[in-house]
Design an enzyme around this catalytic site. Structure first.
Site, mmCIF file in Angstrom:
data_model
loop_
_atom_site.group_PDB
_atom_site.id
_atom_site.type_symbol
_atom_site.label_atom_id
_atom_site.label_comp_id
_atom_site.label_asym_id
_atom_site.label_seq_id
_atom_site.Cartn_x
_atom_site.Cartn_y
_atom_site.Cartn_z
ATOM 1 N NE ARG A 71 -4.530 -1.196 0.122
ATOM 2 C CZ ARG A 71 -4.582 -2.219 -0.622
ATOM 3 N NH1 ARG A 71 -3.754 -2.517 -1.384
ATOM 4 N NH2 ARG A 71 -5.673 -2.841 -0.692
ATOM 5 C CD GLU A 112 2.755 8.432 -2.525
ATOM 6 O OE1 GLU A 112 2.792 9.599 -1.972
ATOM 7 O OE2 GLU A 112 3.276 7.413 -1.960
ATOM 8 C CG HIS A 154 -3.670 -0.934 -6.910
ATOM 9 N ND1 HIS A 154 -4.947 -0.378 -6.366
ATOM 10 C CD2 HIS A 154 -3.437 -2.097 -6.138
ATOM 11 C CE1 HIS A 154 -5.273 -1.340 -5.193
ATOM 12 N NE2 HIS A 154 -4.305 -2.259 -5.376
HETATM 13 N N1 LIG Z 1 -1.026 -4.672 -5.148
HETATM 14 C C1 LIG Z 1 -2.091 -5.123 -4.703
HETATM 15 O O1 LIG Z 1 -2.922 -5.234 -5.729
HETATM 16 C C2 LIG Z 1 -2.430 -5.762 -3.536
HETATM 17 C C3 LIG Z 1 -3.091 -7.073 -3.639
HETATM 18 C C4 LIG Z 1 -3.023 -7.768 -2.386
HETATM 19 C C5 LIG Z 1 -2.900 -7.462 -1.328
HETATM 20 N N2 LIG Z 1 -2.144 -6.202 -1.410
HETATM 21 C C6 LIG Z 1 -1.781 -5.519 0.006
HETATM 22 O O2 LIG Z 1 -1.095 -6.574 0.671
HETATM 23 C C7 LIG Z 1 -1.276 -6.770 2.015
HETATM 24 C C8 LIG Z 1 -0.543 -8.203 2.537
HETATM 25 O O3 LIG Z 1 -1.741 -8.980 1.893
HETATM 26 P P1 LIG Z 1 -1.754 -10.571 2.291
HETATM 27 O O4 LIG Z 1 -2.814 -11.187 1.536
HETATM 28 O O5 LIG Z 1 -0.335 -11.011 2.402
HETATM 29 O O6 LIG Z 1 -2.245 -10.478 3.804
HETATM 30 P P2 LIG Z 1 -2.244 -11.262 4.863
HETATM 31 O O7 LIG Z 1 -3.077 -10.655 6.126
HETATM 32 O O8 LIG Z 1 -2.338 -12.756 4.705
HETATM 33 O O9 LIG Z 1 -0.454 -11.139 5.595
HETATM 34 C C9 LIG Z 1 -0.416 -9.757 6.205
HETATM 35 C C10 LIG Z 1 0.804 -10.145 7.218
HETATM 36 O O10 LIG Z 1 1.487 -8.925 7.772
HETATM 37 C C11 LIG Z 1 1.626 -9.206 9.209
HETATM 38 N N3 LIG Z 1 1.885 -7.908 9.949
HETATM 39 C C12 LIG Z 1 1.233 -7.152 10.189
HETATM 40 N N4 LIG Z 1 1.505 -6.056 10.718
HETATM 41 C C13 LIG Z 1 2.723 -6.111 10.751
HETATM 42 C C14 LIG Z 1 3.822 -5.196 11.065
HETATM 43 N N5 LIG Z 1 3.912 -4.081 11.807
HETATM 44 N N6 LIG Z 1 5.083 -5.735 10.711
HETATM 45 C C15 LIG Z 1 5.414 -7.043 10.014
HETATM 46 N N7 LIG Z 1 4.374 -7.905 9.802
HETATM 47 C C16 LIG Z 1 3.197 -7.372 9.921
HETATM 48 C C17 LIG Z 1 0.707 -9.998 9.415
HETATM 49 O O11 LIG Z 1 1.072 -10.761 10.539
HETATM 50 C C18 LIG Z 1 0.349 -11.195 8.458
HETATM 51 O O12 LIG Z 1 1.305 -12.098 8.495
HETATM 52 C C19 LIG Z 1 -2.747 -6.237 2.155
HETATM 53 O O13 LIG Z 1 -3.407 -6.099 3.408
HETATM 54 C C20 LIG Z 1 -2.858 -5.375 0.768
HETATM 55 O O14 LIG Z 1 -2.822 -3.984 1.353
HETATM 56 C C21 LIG Z 1 -1.879 -5.438 -2.431
HETATM 57 O O1 LIG Z 2 -8.972 -5.236 -6.501
HETATM 58 C C1 LIG Z 2 -7.956 -4.799 -6.982
HETATM 59 O O2 LIG Z 2 -7.407 -4.818 -8.148
HETATM 60 C C2 LIG Z 2 -6.588 -4.464 -5.831
HETATM 61 C C3 LIG Z 2 -6.854 -5.576 -4.397
HETATM 62 C C4 LIG Z 2 -5.799 -5.265 -3.723
HETATM 63 O O3 LIG Z 2 -5.398 -4.088 -3.392
HETATM 64 C C5 LIG Z 2 -5.982 -6.172 -2.464
HETATM 65 O O4 LIG Z 2 -5.769 -5.524 -1.442
HETATM 66 O O5 LIG Z 2 -6.361 -7.377 -2.347
#
Ligand SMILES: NC(=O)c1ccc[n+]([C@@H]2O[C@H](COP(=O)([O-])OP(=O)(O)OC[C@H]3O[C@@H](n4cnc5c(N)ncnc54)[C@H](O)[C@@H]3O)[C@@H](O)[C@H]2O)c1
Ligand SMILES: O=C(O)CC[C@@H](O)C(=O)O
Length: 390
Positions: A233, A260, A274
């Site tokens: 993010r 940004e 994104h």
């Molecule tokens: N670019 C995209 O399109 C996209 C897609 C999917 C997810 N994401 C982002 O990626 C993030 C992670 O996704 P995920 O599916 O792996 O989630 P997830 O919940 O499976 O994993 C997140 C991990 O972060 C850890 N965590 C929380 N706070 C922390 C900290 N302060 N320091 C270290 N670790 C910490 C948690 O314990 C957890 O294991 C999502 O919250 C989302 O914002 C972005």
């Molecule tokens: O829907 C999307 O394209 C982005 C999803 C992604 O940001 C997520 O947090 O899973």
């Protein structure tokens, strides 16, 4: 008919889960029972009082005012892991873009449009290609902050590329730990990790504790050629501090999914719009999972993969009527609800009561549907936030 409002482009494979005879689904649905969305920001978007549940077809829920909804009894769902592979693959691509002169080489080749002699072109390219040489990922150190669904997949893939992998996650879940290779070296702090790595990939949620996790201070301990990958993010990285570090030669590159204004055009930045989860497979997985969860919630009251309510599931039994209710998590509420049933000779056949932080959620199967007066009495019990008869 259940009413479902959609925001953003939700895969048809998910939306087609809602049967047409039971569900009315669309962007313009006026009094929705539930909402399904991707990245639409709901913070300044008042939702109708009719909404019972909100399903984020994705992982992050920072576009949803979860705390406010919890107080109103609105259940917020996400789809853990459903797009993790898509993000993992783009992170791998990001590391390759950071290690080799792929984009720079392509841009250079595209400047040669006026050349007509293939032999001349070949000679020129062989002379110029040294400008686009890179280094290999094998043997380099990758640090991963956040080892959940995505972080653990990135870690395992990087090990397969012969990278050395260091990880930091103070709240690692048991499921995530099972998924993670034992070859990932556990670090005790962000700083300790950052000071050692050639690449760092961020996979934490955008919450208060992770806001500007990468900032001037944390950047100062990094190797001058290190590459930061941010497919998590925007809020997790202080982009202006990154630009300063890049300009001062204290950071190698910044590769991210969150452009940004200060990043645009910088030659040490690769910023994508994104698209981490933008694959047909991930969009389908997320939409199907979100739709299934919403249907089970609306039709049975079950709650699976909520970020604000307890996991609560009860199989449908003999009961003639199911009631679900949400209450503030204080003592005595369930007893007072059961007293209403007892006083009105309503037989409770089965029930489950779960709590999470400030809310409790209950599913009760009753021998038969209670009268409207009994339902009104249940809704009036102190600390009951909302109640449904299914
Ligand atoms: N670019 C995209 O399109 C996209 C897609 C999917 C997810 N994401 C982002 O990626 C993030 C992670 O996704 P995920 O599916 O792996 O989630 P997830 O919940 O499976 O994993 C997140 C991990 O972060 C850890 N965590 C929380 N706070 C922390 C900290 N302060 N320091 C270290 N670790 C910490 C948690 O314990 C957890 O294991 C999502 O919250 C989302 O914002 C972005
Ligand atoms: O829907 C999307 O394209 C982005 C999803 C992604 O940001 C997520 O947090 O899973």
């Amino acid at each position: 008919m259940y009413q479902i409002r959609t925001y953003n482009k939700i895969s048809d494979k998910g939306l087609s889960r809602f049967s047409k005879d039971q569900y009315n689904v669309g962007e313009d649905v006026g009094q929705p029972d539930a909402v399904i969305l991707r990245s639409q920001k709901l913070h300044n978007e008042p939702l109708p009082e009719s909404v019972l549940g909100v399903a984020r077809a994705g992982a992050g829920v920072n576009n949803v005012p979860v705390e406010e909804y919890t107080k109103k009894g609105i259940v917020v769902f996400n789809t853990p892991g459903a797009n993790a592979n898509a993000v993992k693959e783009l992170v791998l691509a990001g590391m390759l873009l950071g290690s080799r002169g792929i984009l720079q080489g392509k841009d250079y080749v595209n400047t040669l449009g006026d050349m007509t002699d293939a032999g001349e072109m070949s000679k020129l390219l062989e002379a110029e290609k040294k400008r686009f040489a890179g280094s290999e990922l094998a043997g380099k150190k990758l640090g991963i902050i956040g080892l959940g669904a995505i972080g653990s997949m990135v870690a395992n893939a990087a090990l397969a590329l012969d990278m050395e992998v260091l990880g930091f996650d103070p709240a690692l879940s048991v499921e995530a730990a099972w998924r993670l290779s034992s070859n990932v070296r556990r670090m005790e702090s962000v700083q300790a990790l950052l000071s050692q790595v050639d690449y760092v990939s961020l996979h934490v949620p955008a919450i208060e504790a992770t806001r500007n996790l990468i900032n001037a201070e944390t950047l100062s301990v990094m190797k001058p050629n290190a590459v930061i990958l941010n497919f998590a993010r925007e809020a997790i990285v202080d982009a202006s501090a990154v630009v300063e570090a890049l300009n001062a030669g204290k950071l190698g590159q910044y590769i991210c999914d969150f452009p940004e204004p200060c990043l645009i055009g910088h030659d040490k930045v690769v910023a994508l719009p994104h698209i981490g989860a933008s694959t047909a497979e991930a969009e389908e997985n997320c939409a199907v999972m979100a739709a299934n969860q919403l249907m089970d919630f609306l039709e049975n009251g079950n709650i699976v993969n909520s970020v604000n309510f307890p996991h609560t599931v009860m199989a449908r039994g003999e009961g003639g009527c199911r009631i679900t209710f949400t209450n503030e998590n204080v003592s005595g509420v369930l007893g007072n609800v059961l007293s209403v049933f007892a006083a009105n000779n309503v037989n409770v056949i089965d029930m489950v009561n779960k709590s999470r932080n400030d809310v409790a959620y209950n599913i009760l199967d009753l021998a038969e549907k209670p009268s409207e007066d009994v339902i009104a009495a249940l809704k009036a019990v102190e600390h009951v936030i909302s109640l449904r008869v299914i």
